[in-house]
Design a protein around this motif. Structure first.
Motif, short mmCIF file in Angstrom:
data_model
loop_
_atom_site.label_atom_id
_atom_site.label_comp_id
_atom_site.label_asym_id
_atom_site.label_seq_id
_atom_site.Cartn_x
_atom_site.Cartn_y
_atom_site.Cartn_z
N LEU A 119 -8.16 -26.46 21.14
CA LEU A 119 -7.74 -27.51 22.06
C LEU A 119 -6.22 -27.63 22.07
CD1 LEU A 119 -10.39 -30.30 21.36
CD2 LEU A 119 -10.03 -29.14 23.53
N TYR A 120 -5.62 -27.60 20.87
CA TYR A 120 -4.16 -27.67 20.79
C TYR A 120 -3.53 -26.45 21.45
CZ TYR A 120 -3.57 -31.78 17.79
OH TYR A 120 -3.53 -33.07 17.31
N HIS A 121 -4.14 -25.27 21.27
CA HIS A 121 -3.59 -24.06 21.87
C HIS A 121 -3.60 -24.16 23.39
CE1 HIS A 121 -2.75 -19.66 22.01
NE2 HIS A 121 -3.33 -19.80 23.19
N ASN A 122 -4.71 -24.60 23.94
CA ASN A 122 -4.80 -24.70 25.39
C ASN A 122 -3.85 -25.76 25.94
OD1 ASN A 122 -6.75 -22.79 25.13
ND2 ASN A 122 -8.47 -24.09 25.66
N MET A 123 -3.66 -26.85 25.19
CA MET A 123 -2.70 -27.87 25.62
C MET A 123 -1.28 -27.31 25.56
SD MET A 123 -2.31 -31.89 24.56
CE MET A 123 -1.94 -31.64 22.82
N GLY A 124 -1.00 -26.50 24.54
CA GLY A 124 0.31 -25.86 24.45
C GLY A 124 0.56 -24.93 25.62
N THR A 125 -0.47 -24.23 26.04
CA THR A 125 -0.34 -23.34 27.21
C THR A 125 0.00 -24.14 28.46
OG1 THR A 125 -1.92 -21.77 26.25
CG2 THR A 125 -1.53 -21.65 28.63
N ALA A 126 -0.65 -25.30 28.62
CA ALA A 126 -0.36 -26.15 29.78
C ALA A 126 1.09 -26.64 29.73
CB ALA A 126 -1.32 -27.34 29.80
N TYR A 127 1.56 -27.04 28.54
CA TYR A 127 2.96 -27.47 28.41
C TYR A 127 3.91 -26.32 28.78
CZ TYR A 127 2.62 -32.10 26.21
OH TYR A 127 2.43 -33.43 25.96
N SER A 128 3.61 -25.11 28.32
CA SER A 128 4.51 -23.99 28.59
C SER A 128 4.57 -23.67 30.08
CB SER A 128 4.06 -22.75 27.80
OG SER A 128 2.82 -22.26 28.28
N PHE A 149 1.22 -25.30 19.61
CA PHE A 149 0.78 -24.01 19.09
C PHE A 149 0.80 -24.00 17.56
CE2 PHE A 149 2.38 -22.21 23.31
CZ PHE A 149 1.10 -22.09 23.83
N GLU A 150 1.77 -24.70 16.97
CA GLU A 150 1.80 -24.75 15.51
C GLU A 150 0.58 -25.51 14.97
OE1 GLU A 150 4.68 -25.86 11.74
OE2 GLU A 150 5.25 -26.53 13.76
N LYS A 151 0.27 -26.65 15.60
CA LYS A 151 -0.93 -27.40 15.19
C LYS A 151 -2.18 -26.56 15.39
CE LYS A 151 1.03 -31.96 16.16
NZ LYS A 151 0.99 -33.17 17.03
N ALA A 152 -2.18 -25.76 16.46
CA ALA A 152 -3.32 -24.89 16.72
C ALA A 152 -3.48 -23.87 15.60
CB ALA A 152 -3.15 -24.19 18.06
N PHE A 153 -2.39 -23.19 15.23
CA PHE A 153 -2.46 -22.15 14.20
C PHE A 153 -2.87 -22.74 12.85
CE2 PHE A 153 -0.40 -19.56 10.87
CZ PHE A 153 -1.14 -18.39 11.06
N MET A 211 -5.81 -35.05 29.65
CA MET A 211 -7.21 -34.95 29.25
C MET A 211 -7.34 -34.37 27.84
SD MET A 211 -8.76 -33.65 32.92
CE MET A 211 -10.44 -33.39 32.31
N TYR A 212 -6.51 -33.35 27.53
CA TYR A 212 -6.52 -32.79 26.17
C TYR A 212 -6.12 -33.85 25.15
CZ TYR A 212 -6.97 -27.91 27.74
OH TYR A 212 -7.42 -26.73 28.28
N ARG A 213 -5.07 -34.60 25.46
CA ARG A 213 -4.61 -35.65 24.55
C ARG A 213 -5.71 -36.67 24.29
NH1 ARG A 213 1.33 -37.50 26.79
NH2 ARG A 213 2.58 -35.76 25.99
N SER A 214 -6.35 -37.10 25.36
CA SER A 214 -7.40 -38.10 25.23
C SER A 214 -8.54 -37.58 24.36
CB SER A 214 -7.93 -38.48 26.62
OG SER A 214 -9.02 -39.36 26.54
N LEU A 215 -8.93 -36.34 24.60
CA LEU A 215 -10.03 -35.77 23.83
C LEU A 215 -9.66 -35.62 22.37
CD1 LEU A 215 -12.82 -34.53 23.69
CD2 LEU A 215 -11.87 -32.37 24.52
N LEU A 216 -8.45 -35.13 22.10
CA LEU A 216 -8.01 -34.95 20.71
C LEU A 216 -7.90 -36.27 19.97
CD1 LEU A 216 -5.35 -32.16 21.29
CD2 LEU A 216 -7.33 -31.99 19.77
#
Length: 269
Positions: free
Chosen positions: A155-164, A176-180, A134-139
């Protein structure tokens, strides 16, 4: 429907068709649909057509009457959905309250924000794979030229959290890098380096610390936090090993996942 749903009521002769074209054959399936499509719901869901289906196909005559009265009285969507879900009884009262609260919070918000909240809810429920999709689709649909960079970064941060949470530390670190780069939040920066430490990729720690001018004491603080966590749980070391096997392309990963699924089915976990 993509999941197996245990239904206690007879299946309808004629299904109810949602606005996405999904055919629903039972009240339980309707409950599942509502729980997984919160972001697309609007007032058009409160229809006499739905009430008619509940009355004639689901055989829930009293519920249909209450829903018709809510439509007549112009009740809020979250009240309508909450009444429907509670009477069906497929979801727990707490789940219904959470869904109703989310619908109320989404009221008046734009579709982009509605979808972000829906993504976050999937992640909060532990449905990380669905959340990532869902994050990918939205982004993929957001224009970086017209959207606040902090929103995209979050959005990237939250997706990174899901991956972790799935031990995909490489993908998490990239997110997380894209988020920062977009939100400039220290939480995203620290999460990025945490992902490198969890992968055991000290070379990347060195490279990125120079690129982003991260102080040595900050890196030590992050590494110390991970070491302390590893002492209190085996999950960290287990996740590191599983991630290592995955990146190496070893077939043991699949075998390990099958083992976990088998233990879960037997109630060993």
């Amino acid at each position: 429907m993509s999941e197996c749903i245990l239904c206690s009521s007879p299946l309808a002769d004629s299904p109810y068709q949602t606005q996405e074209g999904i055919r629903v054959f039972s009240p339980e399936e309707l409950s599942f649909y509502l729980a997984t499509h919160i972001q697309t719901l609007d007032e058009t869901f409160m229809s006499l057509e739905l009430c008619q289906w509940i009355d004639t196909q689901a055989g829930m005559h009293e519920l249909a009457q209450r829903l018709r009265r809510l439509i007549r009285d112009k009740a809020a969507l979250h009240i309508f959905v909450g009444t429907l879900l509670l009477d069906i009884g497929y979801l727990s009262r707490q789940e219904v309250q959470e869904i109703s609260g989310t619908i109320a919070a989404l009221s008046g918000k734009g579709m982009g924000e509605r979808r972000k909240m829906a993504c976050d809810r999937m992640a909060a429920l532990g449905r990380y794979q669905e959340a990532i999709l869902m994050y990918r689709s939205l982004l993929s649909e957001i224009s970086e030229a017209t959207t606040n960079p902090r929103i995209i970064g979050d959005l990237y941060h939250n997706m990174g959290t899901a991956y972790s949470r799935l031990f995909f530390y490489k993908e998490a670190g990239e997110c997380f890098e894209k988020a920062f780069q977009r939100n400039a939040r220290q939480a995203s920066l620290r999460a990025m380096f945490s992902s490198y430490y969890l992968r055991g990729d000290l070379a990347m720690v060195e490279i990125q610390s120079q690129r982003y001018h991260v102080a040595e004491e900050t890196l030590e603080s992050i590494a110390s936090g991970i070491r302390d966590l590893a002492k209190s749980t085996d999950l960290i070391s287990y996740g590191v090993e599983l991630n290592r096997m995955k990146e190496a392309g070893q077939v043991e990963v699949s075998r390990e996942l099958y083992r976990l699924e088998d233990k879960y089915a037997k109630g060993a976990i």
